[in-house]
Design a protein around this motif. Sequence first.
Motif, PDB file in Angstrom:
ATOM      1  N   ARG A 114      10.185   9.481 -18.548  1.00  0.00           N
ATOM      2  CA  ARG A 114      10.821  10.153 -17.347  1.00  0.00           C
ATOM      3  C   ARG A 114      10.139   9.457 -16.016  1.00  0.00           C
ATOM      4  N   LEU A 115       8.822   9.117 -16.088  1.00  0.00           N
ATOM      5  CA  LEU A 115       8.275   8.621 -14.681  1.00  0.00           C
ATOM      6  C   LEU A 115       8.409   7.206 -14.671  1.00  0.00           C
ATOM      7  N   ALA A 116       9.188   6.360 -15.962  1.00  0.00           N
ATOM      8  CA  ALA A 116       9.427   5.244 -15.695  1.00  0.00           C
ATOM      9  C   ALA A 116      10.836   4.866 -14.735  1.00  0.00           C
ATOM     10  N   GLY A 117      11.585   6.135 -14.857  1.00  0.00           N
ATOM     11  CA  GLY A 117      12.840   6.237 -14.030  1.00  0.00           C
ATOM     12  C   GLY A 117      12.715   6.391 -12.724  1.00  0.00           C
ATOM     13  N   ILE A 118      11.125   6.581 -11.911  1.00  0.00           N
ATOM     14  CA  ILE A 118      11.219   7.116 -10.683  1.00  0.00           C
ATOM     15  C   ILE A 118      10.405   5.965 -10.015  1.00  0.00           C
ATOM     16  N   ASP A 119      10.830   5.547  -8.719  1.00  0.00           N
ATOM     17  CA  ASP A 119      10.415   4.627  -7.864  1.00  0.00           C
ATOM     18  C   ASP A 119       9.448   5.106  -6.980  1.00  0.00           C
ATOM     19  N   GLY A 120       8.071   4.236  -6.775  1.00  0.00           N
ATOM     20  CA  GLY A 120       7.133   4.754  -5.708  1.00  0.00           C
ATOM     21  C   GLY A 120       6.113   5.408  -6.409  1.00  0.00           C
ATOM     22  N   PRO A 121       5.395   5.872  -5.503  1.00  0.00           N
ATOM     23  CA  PRO A 121       4.144   6.955  -6.117  1.00  0.00           C
ATOM     24  C   PRO A 121       4.394   7.991  -6.587  1.00  0.00           C
ATOM     25  N   VAL A 122       3.786   8.751  -7.418  1.00  0.00           N
ATOM     26  CA  VAL A 122       3.883   9.994  -8.108  1.00  0.00           C
ATOM     27  C   VAL A 122       2.751  11.117  -7.907  1.00  0.00           C
ATOM     28  N   VAL A 123       2.899  12.146  -7.602  1.00  0.00           N
ATOM     29  CA  VAL A 123       1.918  13.208  -7.657  1.00  0.00           C
ATOM     30  C   VAL A 123       2.311  14.155  -8.938  1.00  0.00           C
ATOM     31  N   LEU A 124       1.518  14.183  -9.787  1.00  0.00           N
ATOM     32  CA  LEU A 124       1.809  14.840 -11.126  1.00  0.00           C
ATOM     33  C   LEU A 124       1.241  16.232 -10.991  1.00  0.00           C
ATOM     34  N   VAL A 125       2.144  17.400 -11.191  1.00  0.00           N
ATOM     35  CA  VAL A 125       1.482  18.625 -11.339  1.00  0.00           C
ATOM     36  C   VAL A 125       1.967  19.334 -12.575  1.00  0.00           C
ATOM     37  N   GLY A 126       0.750  19.898 -13.146  1.00  0.00           N
ATOM     38  CA  GLY A 126       0.915  20.701 -14.521  1.00  0.00           C
ATOM     39  C   GLY A 126       0.678  22.061 -14.422  1.00  0.00           C
ATOM     40  N   HIS A 127       1.439  22.711 -14.769  1.00  0.00           N
ATOM     41  CA  HIS A 127       1.116  24.142 -15.318  1.00  0.00           C
ATOM     42  C   HIS A 127       0.696  24.414 -16.643  1.00  0.00           C
ATOM     43  N   SER A 128      -0.284  25.254 -16.930  1.00  0.00           N
ATOM     44  CA  SER A 128      -0.785  25.752 -18.316  1.00  0.00           C
ATOM     45  C   SER A 128      -0.751  24.465 -19.243  1.00  0.00           C
ATOM     46  N   TYR A 129      -0.071  24.751 -20.269  1.00  0.00           N
ATOM     47  CA  TYR A 129      -0.195  23.458 -21.317  1.00  0.00           C
ATOM     48  C   TYR A 129       0.264  22.210 -20.621  1.00  0.00           C
ATOM     49  N   HIS A 139       0.680  -1.177   0.216  1.00  0.00           N
ATOM     50  CA  HIS A 139       0.067  -0.081   0.057  1.00  0.00           C
ATOM     51  C   HIS A 139       0.921   1.177   0.004  1.00  0.00           C
ATOM     52  N   GLY A 140       2.215   1.168  -0.461  1.00  0.00           N
ATOM     53  CA  GLY A 140       2.874   2.448  -0.417  1.00  0.00           C
ATOM     54  C   GLY A 140       3.733   2.462   0.858  1.00  0.00           C
ATOM     55  N   GLY A 141       3.174   1.909   2.017  1.00  0.00           N
ATOM     56  CA  GLY A 141       4.199   1.904   3.200  1.00  0.00           C
ATOM     57  C   GLY A 141       4.211   3.145   3.813  1.00  0.00           C
ATOM     58  N   GLY A 142       3.145   4.248   3.522  1.00  0.00           N
ATOM     59  CA  GLY A 142       3.249   5.650   3.837  1.00  0.00           C
ATOM     60  C   GLY A 142       4.377   6.274   3.547  1.00  0.00           C
TER      61      GLY A 142
END
Length: 267
Positions: A88-103, A33-36
């Motif tokens: 780029r996300l494929a190289g990041i371990d664990g959960p991700v919060v995606l933040v987008g500005h404008s486009y 469950h992500g372990g916190g």
Amino acid sequence: MYPLKNRVIAALAALVTVAGLALFGASNTAAAHGGGRKPTIVLVHGAFADGSSWAPVIEQLHRRGYTAVAVANPLRGVRSDADALEARLAGIDGPVVLVGHSYGGAVITNVAARSPKVTALVYVAAFAPAEGEAAAQLAAKYPGSTLGETLAPVPLPDGSNDLYIKPSLFRQQFAADVPAHRAALMASTQRPIRDVALNEVSGKPAWANIPSWFLLAGADKNIPLRAQRFMADRAGSRATVTVEGASHAVAVSRPGPVVTLILRAAG
């Protein structure tokens, strides 16, 4: 004496074994469950900006113990930019919060549905298109955008154009509440977007299945406030925050509210 001692040792061993199994099971459950674990915050800039536009936000996230990554958005086309972000996300371990500005909001809308590690979407003065919609279409949905009259096109060999904001008009259009010296630097380092990217239609929206949070810039001259609010309401935003008087460059001028909303999304 010895039988009793043996029985005590056996009982202790059994207790240790049970405790170990319980801890092992708890550890596995936590991992499942992500372990916190704190998610990585991945920040996607939009047109006429670059990764440094997230610097004030990243500084505050780092102080709160979060890993933050500002990706380089190619600004060539929605699908190809989403592919680049997905790589780029494929190289990041664990959960991700995606933040987008404008486009960048259009880009995260198109990548998150393909990446199971994305747990939340945060839109910062951003486009959140539905399937078949383009950023330019949404910007024109309500009156108020003055972006078109500030643009300087540069023809490309394939017949499309790179779009820049004229440096003399950059601050008033994009960053009215940013100090003049900083806005001048932003104008000089702006990255162009291909006109076809602003007119490329979106695929199935990730916000239909992934929780979203929206920050609206109250004095935005690129994406009218009514358009931002329309997209937030349609996406079923978990929380919508309006920063009154904020320009399109709200992450630079008002990083505090941006960070607060990201932390809410990160749980």
